[in-house]
Design an enzyme around this catalytic site. Structure first.
Site, mmCIF file in Angstrom:
data_model
loop_
_atom_site.group_PDB
_atom_site.id
_atom_site.type_symbol
_atom_site.label_atom_id
_atom_site.label_comp_id
_atom_site.label_asym_id
_atom_site.label_seq_id
_atom_site.Cartn_x
_atom_site.Cartn_y
_atom_site.Cartn_z
ATOM 1 N N LEU A 299 0.867 -1.171 0.000
ATOM 2 C CA LEU A 299 0.000 0.000 0.000
ATOM 3 C C LEU A 299 0.905 1.222 0.000
ATOM 4 O O LEU A 299 1.908 1.252 0.725
ATOM 5 C CB LEU A 299 -0.867 0.026 1.266
ATOM 6 C CG LEU A 299 -2.185 -0.737 1.283
ATOM 7 C CD1 LEU A 299 -2.804 -0.653 2.673
ATOM 8 C CD2 LEU A 299 -3.167 -0.205 0.246
ATOM 9 N N ASP A 300 0.577 2.235 -0.800
ATOM 10 C CA ASP A 300 1.361 3.467 -0.792
ATOM 11 C C ASP A 300 1.336 4.092 0.600
ATOM 12 O O ASP A 300 0.369 3.907 1.354
ATOM 13 C CB ASP A 300 0.790 4.473 -1.793
ATOM 14 C CG ASP A 300 1.008 4.040 -3.232
ATOM 15 O OD1 ASP A 300 1.909 3.226 -3.474
ATOM 16 O OD2 ASP A 300 0.266 4.536 -4.115
#
Length: 329
Positions: A68-69
């Site tokens: 996930l960013d």
């Protein structure tokens, strides 16, 4: 000319014997097997979250099932020990996100962390947004964003983007299984997206902004579902840290939770021994190419796959420790 006091001090310091370097204390890690469903906070990388959880569990081996960013939050399944062998199963799984799309502002990265490249007035109704959403349901050809980890000539696209280089990218086929409008507030709206692997929500936000005629970028993202795992089952790092080591271990799902979508097959002791020794089983027989969860008298063994002739071969097994063979007689 006499030396200054500072020079004398420096000279005497140089004459002092140096203290031997103390050897660094080696951290002894534990063997931990299982899956931790983590609610990753915003502002932290997936690897940073993984290392924090690994430290709290003092685990010898750890991995994650897709990043996930840092800007995004939500469900991040972490794998430990033998579970790392099955991480790919979740990389291939469908996912669900809740996303906030900001209208009228475009950025170079397609999200709130990028530099603003264009602005436009917004004069849209909820009905306008609903109409456009309908165009993005089903199978789409989606162009990956330049700010992505996809590789070109061994170099990530985001590295080219940071150098001001934009490369042509081939569209990829993705599927939006469901796309629902949760909230509309004039200059931004919130959506829930249930999508196939490989879908970029930033690209979806940018494409919707183009279709609406005002441009847009992704300003918040939260992952809520991966495969059969739901965010409601996840814990935060703060919750994990507040527990003792034994209680932390109790939060781990078993290794076979990662492959629960496959049918189960239980083998007797003789067949278990044969499979662990690398042999192909003539009985039982199954559908060519299909995978199956395999169990023996000791519990979960791993994944098997039915060959073209219907015989069972090992696809991916947990460590064949001597005690497993001993337990089978």
């Amino acid at each position: 000319m006499t030396d200054s006091p500072g020079a004398e001090l420096g000279a005497s310091a140089q004459q002092r014997p140096r203290r031997p370097k103390q050897p660094q204390r080696k951290i002894i890690r534990r063997i931990v097997d299982g899956v931790l469903l983590l609610d990753k906070p915003t502002g932290m990388s997936s690897n940073g979250a993984l290392q924090a959880a690994r430290r709290l569990l003092n685990a010898a081996k750890a991995g994650h099932t897709g990043t996930l960013d840092p800007m995004a939050s939500g469900l991040l399944p972490l794998t430990f020990g033998e579970a790392t062998k099955f991480s790919q199963m979740l990389l291939d799984a469908d996912k669900t996100y809740e996303a906030v799309v900001q209208l009228g502002v475009e950025t170079d990265s397609g999200d709130a962390e990028g530099a603003v490249t264009a602005t436009s007035p917004v004069a849209l109704t909820q009905a306008d947004v609903e109409k456009v959403l309908a165009r993005f349901r089903g199978e789409l050809a989606q162009v990956p964003p330049m700010y992505s980890a996809l590789k070109r000539d061994g170099k990530a696209l985001y590295e080219y983007a940071r150098e001001g280089i934009e490369l042509e990218r081939e569209p990829r086929r993705v599927t939006i299984h469901a796309l629902d409008l949760l909230d509309f507030a004039g200059d931004h709206f919130t959506i829930r997206v249930h999508c196939s692997k490989g879908t970029y929500i930033r690209s979806l936000a940018m494409d919707m902004g183009t279709a609406l005629g005002c441009g847009a970028h992704l300003c918040a993202l939260r992952r809520t579902v991966i495969g059969a795992f739901d965010l409601s089952e996840a814990v935060t790092l703060a919750q994990l840290e507040a527990l003792g080591e034994g209680d932390r271990d109790g939060l781990l799902a078993p290794v076979d939770a990662l492959v629960a979508e496959y049918p189960a097959l239980t083998l007797d002791a003789d067949a278990t021994r044969a499979l662990l020794q690398g042999r192909v089983l003539s009985e039982p027989r199954g559908e060519s190419g299909a995978s199956v969860r395999v169990y023996g008298p000791t519990g979960f063994l791993g994944l098997g796959r039915w060959q073209d002739d219907g015989r069972l071969a090992a696809r991916r097994l947990i460590a064949t420790a001597p005690e497993l063979l001993v337990a089978c007689g």
